[in-house]
Write a protein that holds these residues in place. Structure first.
Motif, PDB file in Angstrom:
ATOM      1  N   VAL A   1      13.569 -11.598 -35.430  1.00 38.40           N
ATOM      2  CA  VAL A   1      14.396 -10.829 -34.499  1.00 38.40           C
ATOM      3  C   VAL A   1      14.798 -11.686 -33.306  1.00 38.40           C
ATOM      4  O   VAL A   1      15.952 -11.674 -32.870  1.00 38.40           O
ATOM      5  N   LEU A   2      13.869 -12.455 -32.776  1.00 40.37           N
ATOM      6  CA  LEU A   2      14.200 -13.321 -31.650  1.00 40.37           C
ATOM      7  C   LEU A   2      15.210 -14.397 -32.035  1.00 40.37           C
ATOM      8  O   LEU A   2      16.108 -14.722 -31.265  1.00 40.37           O
ATOM      9  N   THR A   3      15.078 -14.941 -33.249  1.00 34.61           N
ATOM     10  CA  THR A   3      16.018 -15.953 -33.709  1.00 34.61           C
ATOM     11  C   THR A   3      17.415 -15.375 -33.854  1.00 34.61           C
ATOM     12  O   THR A   3      18.398 -15.981 -33.406  1.00 34.61           O
ATOM     13  N   LEU A   4      17.521 -14.202 -34.448  1.00 32.81           N
ATOM     14  CA  LEU A   4      18.832 -13.581 -34.602  1.00 32.81           C
ATOM     15  C   LEU A   4      19.441 -13.195 -33.258  1.00 32.81           C
ATOM     16  O   LEU A   4      20.651 -13.283 -33.068  1.00 32.81           O
ATOM     17  N   THR A   5      18.609 -12.793 -32.333  1.00 32.05           N
ATOM     18  CA  THR A   5      19.096 -12.454 -30.997  1.00 32.05           C
ATOM     19  C   THR A   5      19.592 -13.701 -30.277  1.00 32.05           C
ATOM     20  O   THR A   5      20.613 -13.666 -29.585  1.00 32.05           O
ATOM     21  N   ALA A   6      18.890 -14.810 -30.449  1.00 41.52           N
ATOM     22  CA  ALA A   6      19.285 -16.053 -29.790  1.00 41.52           C
ATOM     23  C   ALA A   6      20.601 -16.578 -30.351  1.00 41.52           C
ATOM     24  O   ALA A   6      21.392 -17.189 -29.625  1.00 41.52           O
TER      25      ALA A   6
ATOM     26  N   GLY B   1      23.099 -14.821 -31.382  1.00 40.80           N
ATOM     27  CA  GLY B   1      24.186 -14.002 -30.855  1.00 40.80           C
ATOM     28  C   GLY B   1      25.030 -13.409 -31.966  1.00 40.80           C
ATOM     29  O   GLY B   1      24.788 -13.602 -33.153  1.00 40.80           O
ATOM     30  N   THR B   2      26.083 -12.725 -31.563  1.00 43.87           N
ATOM     31  CA  THR B   2      26.962 -12.103 -32.534  1.00 43.87           C
ATOM     32  C   THR B   2      27.946 -13.134 -33.066  1.00 43.87           C
ATOM     33  O   THR B   2      28.406 -13.999 -32.319  1.00 43.87           O
TER      34      THR B   2
END
Length: 44
Positions: A18-23, A25-26
């Motif tokens: 989750v942190l990797t996907l958040t970092a 970005g879109t």
């Protein structure tokens, strides 16, 4: 005890994903100019 370690490992892995996907970005992109077909074709 093994169950607790496995649960903690899985939770840490999920949190890392989750942190990797958040970092990351879109993704940059746009919507398609073509409309989606939302109507049902007429029955013969």
């Amino acid at each position: 005890m093994r169950t607790l370690v496995a649960a903690a490992t899985g939770l840490a892995l999920a949190f890392a994903v989750v942190l990797t996907l958040t970092a990351l970005g879109t993704p940059s992109g746009g919507t398609s100019p073509k409309p989606l077909l939302t109507t049902v074709p007429a029955h013969p």
